[in-house]
Design a protein around this motif. Structure first.
Motif, PDB file in Angstrom:
ATOM      1  N   TYR A 146     -58.149 -31.763  16.229  1.00 43.45           N
ATOM      2  CA  TYR A 146     -58.616 -30.436  15.808  1.00 43.45           C
ATOM      3  C   TYR A 146     -60.004 -30.535  15.199  1.00 43.45           C
ATOM      4  N   ARG A 147     -60.673 -29.397  15.202  1.00 44.24           N
ATOM      5  CA  ARG A 147     -61.944 -29.245  14.485  1.00 44.24           C
ATOM      6  C   ARG A 147     -61.919 -27.890  13.816  1.00 44.24           C
ATOM      7  N   LEU A 148     -62.286 -27.843  12.568  1.00 44.68           N
ATOM      8  CA  LEU A 148     -62.380 -26.549  11.900  1.00 44.68           C
ATOM      9  C   LEU A 148     -63.766 -25.973  12.146  1.00 44.68           C
ATOM     10  N   GLY A 149     -63.826 -24.689  12.420  1.00 42.56           N
ATOM     11  CA  GLY A 149     -65.124 -24.048  12.576  1.00 42.56           C
ATOM     12  C   GLY A 149     -65.796 -23.861  11.227  1.00 42.56           C
ATOM     13  N   PRO A 150     -67.107 -23.592  11.261  1.00 42.88           N
ATOM     14  CA  PRO A 150     -67.861 -23.409  10.022  1.00 42.88           C
ATOM     15  C   PRO A 150     -67.275 -22.340   9.098  1.00 42.88           C
ATOM     16  N   GLU A 151     -66.753 -21.241   9.687  1.00 40.27           N
ATOM     17  CA  GLU A 151     -66.205 -20.167   8.838  1.00 40.27           C
ATOM     18  C   GLU A 151     -64.969 -20.671   8.100  1.00 40.27           C
ATOM     19  N   THR A 152     -64.134 -21.444   8.807  1.00 40.73           N
ATOM     20  CA  THR A 152     -62.914 -21.968   8.173  1.00 40.73           C
ATOM     21  C   THR A 152     -63.262 -22.963   7.069  1.00 40.73           C
ATOM     22  N   ILE A 153     -64.247 -23.816   7.340  1.00 32.69           N
ATOM     23  CA  ILE A 153     -64.664 -24.792   6.319  1.00 32.69           C
ATOM     24  C   ILE A 153     -65.153 -24.051   5.079  1.00 32.69           C
ATOM     25  N   LEU A 154     -65.955 -23.020   5.319  1.00 35.52           N
ATOM     26  CA  LEU A 154     -66.493 -22.251   4.196  1.00 35.52           C
ATOM     27  C   LEU A 154     -65.384 -21.517   3.436  1.00 35.52           C
ATOM     28  N   ASP A 155     -64.407 -21.027   4.182  1.00 33.68           N
ATOM     29  CA  ASP A 155     -63.257 -20.361   3.561  1.00 33.68           C
ATOM     30  C   ASP A 155     -62.490 -21.346   2.672  1.00 33.68           C
ATOM     31  N   PHE A 156     -62.250 -22.563   3.164  1.00 34.04           N
ATOM     32  CA  PHE A 156     -61.527 -23.557   2.359  1.00 34.04           C
ATOM     33  C   PHE A 156     -62.346 -23.946   1.120  1.00 34.04           C
ATOM     34  N   ALA A 157     -63.672 -24.021   1.289  1.00 40.46           N
ATOM     35  CA  ALA A 157     -64.523 -24.357   0.140  1.00 40.46           C
ATOM     36  C   ALA A 157     -64.469 -23.251  -0.907  1.00 40.46           C
ATOM     37  N   THR A 158     -64.480 -22.006  -0.443  1.00 40.61           N
ATOM     38  CA  THR A 158     -64.398 -20.872  -1.363  1.00 40.61           C
ATOM     39  C   THR A 158     -63.069 -20.901  -2.121  1.00 40.61           C
ATOM     40  N   LYS A 159     -62.006 -21.225  -1.389  1.00 43.12           N
ATOM     41  CA  LYS A 159     -60.694 -21.337  -2.044  1.00 43.12           C
ATOM     42  C   LYS A 159     -60.676 -22.507  -3.035  1.00 43.12           C
ATOM     43  N   ALA A 160     -61.296 -23.607  -2.645  1.00 42.73           N
ATOM     44  CA  ALA A 160     -61.369 -24.766  -3.558  1.00 42.73           C
ATOM     45  C   ALA A 160     -62.028 -24.340  -4.867  1.00 42.73           C
ATOM     46  N   LYS A 161     -63.087 -23.559  -4.752  1.00 45.79           N
ATOM     47  CA  LYS A 161     -63.760 -23.077  -5.954  1.00 45.79           C
ATOM     48  C   LYS A 161     -62.808 -22.217  -6.784  1.00 45.79           C
ATOM     49  N   SER A 162     -62.041 -21.361  -6.097  1.00 37.97           N
ATOM     50  CA  SER A 162     -61.125 -20.470  -6.821  1.00 37.97           C
ATOM     51  C   SER A 162     -60.016 -21.260  -7.531  1.00 37.97           C
ATOM     52  N   TYR A 163     -59.683 -22.443  -7.055  1.00 44.35           N
ATOM     53  CA  TYR A 163     -58.708 -23.295  -7.757  1.00 44.35           C
ATOM     54  C   TYR A 163     -59.341 -24.036  -8.933  1.00 44.35           C
ATOM     55  N   GLY A 164     -60.648 -23.898  -9.082  1.00 46.65           N
ATOM     56  CA  GLY A 164     -61.325 -24.545 -10.200  1.00 46.65           C
ATOM     57  C   GLY A 164     -61.941 -25.893  -9.872  1.00 46.65           C
ATOM     58  N   TYR A 165     -61.912 -26.291  -8.602  1.00 43.90           N
ATOM     59  CA  TYR A 165     -62.586 -27.541  -8.245  1.00 43.90           C
ATOM     60  C   TYR A 165     -64.096 -27.342  -8.328  1.00 43.90           C
ATOM     61  N   ARG A 166     -64.804 -28.378  -8.782  1.00 41.33           N
ATOM     62  CA  ARG A 166     -66.272 -28.302  -8.904  1.00 41.33           C
ATOM     63  C   ARG A 166     -66.975 -29.069  -7.806  1.00 41.33           C
ATOM     64  N   THR A 167     -66.196 -29.789  -7.029  1.00 35.69           N
ATOM     65  CA  THR A 167     -66.736 -30.564  -5.904  1.00 35.69           C
ATOM     66  C   THR A 167     -65.843 -30.355  -4.702  1.00 35.69           C
ATOM     67  N   VAL A 168     -66.446 -30.225  -3.523  1.00 38.75           N
ATOM     68  CA  VAL A 168     -65.656 -30.387  -2.300  1.00 38.75           C
ATOM     69  C   VAL A 168     -66.142 -31.633  -1.560  1.00 38.75           C
ATOM     70  N   VAL A 169     -65.178 -32.327  -1.004  1.00 38.23           N
ATOM     71  CA  VAL A 169     -65.458 -33.487  -0.169  1.00 38.23           C
ATOM     72  C   VAL A 169     -65.220 -33.067   1.270  1.00 38.23           C
ATOM     73  N   LEU A 170     -66.259 -33.136   2.085  1.00 39.89           N
ATOM     74  CA  LEU A 170     -66.124 -32.834   3.511  1.00 39.89           C
ATOM     75  C   LEU A 170     -65.897 -34.148   4.234  1.00 39.89           C
ATOM     76  N   GLN A 171     -64.666 -34.310   4.761  1.00 39.31           N
ATOM     77  CA  GLN A 171     -64.332 -35.571   5.421  1.00 39.31           C
ATOM     78  C   GLN A 171     -63.921 -35.321   6.869  1.00 39.31           C
ATOM     79  N   SER A 172     -64.300 -36.253   7.736  1.00 37.51           N
ATOM     80  CA  SER A 172     -63.892 -36.167   9.146  1.00 37.51           C
ATOM     81  C   SER A 172     -63.966 -37.551   9.763  1.00 37.51           C
ATOM     82  N   GLY A 173     -63.442 -37.663  10.977  1.00 38.63           N
ATOM     83  CA  GLY A 173     -63.725 -38.846  11.781  1.00 38.63           C
ATOM     84  C   GLY A 173     -65.195 -38.807  12.186  1.00 38.63           C
ATOM     85  N   GLU A 174     -65.635 -39.816  12.909  1.00 39.75           N
ATOM     86  CA  GLU A 174     -67.021 -39.787  13.402  1.00 39.75           C
ATOM     87  C   GLU A 174     -67.044 -38.898  14.637  1.00 39.75           C
ATOM     88  N   ASP A 175     -67.435 -37.656  14.419  1.00 37.59           N
ATOM     89  CA  ASP A 175     -67.302 -36.617  15.438  1.00 37.59           C
ATOM     90  C   ASP A 175     -68.669 -35.981  15.681  1.00 37.59           C
TER      91      ASP A 175
END
Ligand code: 5AD
Ligand code: SF4
Ligand code: FES
Length: 347
Positions: free
Chosen positions: A84-113
């Protein structure tokens, strides 16, 4: 090494943060004074980085990988993986949610893609930065210009484990990859002003205690800002299926040694540790760790990012993990940090 020597070595590590390779080996081999050794790492953690635990929200945005590491479930020859690959909108949505949970950092991780080209990544990085979050990238080996572009776009940190400092072993387990190029990548990342994260796998077939001692000395020589170590967990869908894995105990020993010798860095209690021991992250936090990286990937993707079997949290929601980990941290008298959690260098 006799008993008095072991206690003297622990004291030397705790007070000077310098050991020779032979001394590191002696401590990693010792089983009699493990409690004292871990207690020393816990004191150094407390003195240098305090009681706060930094949470980093992990987004696993692509499980597609062009590499073929023998230990990893995401290797390109593993045809059992639903990619699978998440599209940019989905990545941004997850980051926005991460912020709402109070996280101050997001780690963007993937295989070498390669599907995510530089322009796409730069765009994602810029948009996440607008949320006020720190960004850690963990997307593998890239040319220096690419790292430069990510840095210019605002990425703060980069994770790239050396996996092992035994060059011959590395090149055997990561076919087609060059150990020298990996070191070059780490140097580029450092020079470009990222916080540098690296680390190793503990218990890969062919690894020795001497080589683990070299790993810790390598972390120190690189002046790494973050070190993640975890046990190798054999994956049935890989060529290393039948090999013995690393142990929880030895992986926390290498982690504790890293805290003793690099006292002011950030060290995660890793997911792989908890996958081997249900109390693994809490124990790691009491043996030198000060960071946890809860997963904020949603839905079916979580099950698909399977580096190794038994990975924790694959059926939990990000909201559940957030309250779960807070409970664990508070349960041992520690607190969740509210800062971005950059390394604070102390002499
Ligand atoms: N067991 C434990 N860790 C693994 N990794 C990859 N495969 C495994 C495994 N079978 C680790 C590697 C990589 C990180 C993202 O996951 O160290 O750098
Ligand atoms: Fe790809 Fe990383 Fe797995 Fe190697 S360890 S196969 S580079 S995802
Ligand atoms: Fe995911 Fe505990 S952190 S269930």
């Amino acid at each position: 090494t006799d008993k008095k020597d072991i206690l003297a070595l622990i004291e030397k590590a705790e007070t000077t943060h310098e050991l020779t390779k032979d001394e590191i080996v002696a401590l990693l081999i010792d089983t009699e004074y493990e409690a004292e050794f871990f207690a020393a790492a816990d004191r150094v953690r407390r003195m240098y980085v305090g009681d706060e635990v930094h949470l980093r929200g992990l987004i696993e945005f692509s499980n597609t990988c062009k590499q073929n590491c023998l230990y990893c479930g995401l290797r390109r020859d593993n045809k059992k993986v639903n990619r699978y690959r998440l599209g940019p909108e989905t990545i941004l949505d997850f980051a926005t949610k991460a912020k709402s949970y109070g996280y101050r950092t997001v780690v963007l991780q993937s295989g070498e893609d390669e599907w995510f080209d530089v322009a796409a990544m730069v765009d994602i990085i810029k948009k996440i930065k607008e949320l006020g979050l720190a960004i850690t990238l963990s997307v593998g080996e890239k040319p220096r210009e690419v790292y430069q572009a990510y840095r210019d776009a605002g990425a703060d940190r980069y994770l790239l484990r050396i996996e092992t400092t035994d060059k011959a072993l590395y090149e055997k387990l990561d076919p087609g990859m060059s150990w020298d190029n990996r070191v070059k990548c780490l140097q580029d990342i450092k020079e470009l002003g990222f916080e540098l994260g690296t680390g190793s796998l503990v218990g890969i077939p062919g690894q020795t205690i001497e080589s683990l001692a070299d790993d810790v000395l390598f972390f120190k020589s690189m002046d790494a800002d973050m070190i993640g170590v975890g046990p190798f967990i054999p994956n049935p869908d890989t060529p290393l299926a039948k090999e013995a894995g690393g142990t929880f105990e030895l992986s926390t020993k290498v982690m504790a040694m890293t805290r003793l010798l690099l006292p002011d860095i950030n060290i995660p209690a890793t997911t792989a540790m908890e996958s081997l021991n249900p109390q693994g992250r809490v124990l790691a936090l009491q043996r030198g760790a000060n960071v946890v990286m809860p997963n904020v990937t949603e839905g079916e993707y979580r099950q698909l990012y399977l580096l190794y079997p038994g990975k924790i949290c694959i059926n939990d929601t990000p909201a559940h993990c957030r309250s779960c980990i807070t409970g664990k941290i508070q349960g041992i008298g520690r607190k969740v940090a509210e800062t971005h959690g950059f390394r604070v260098k102390r002499a």
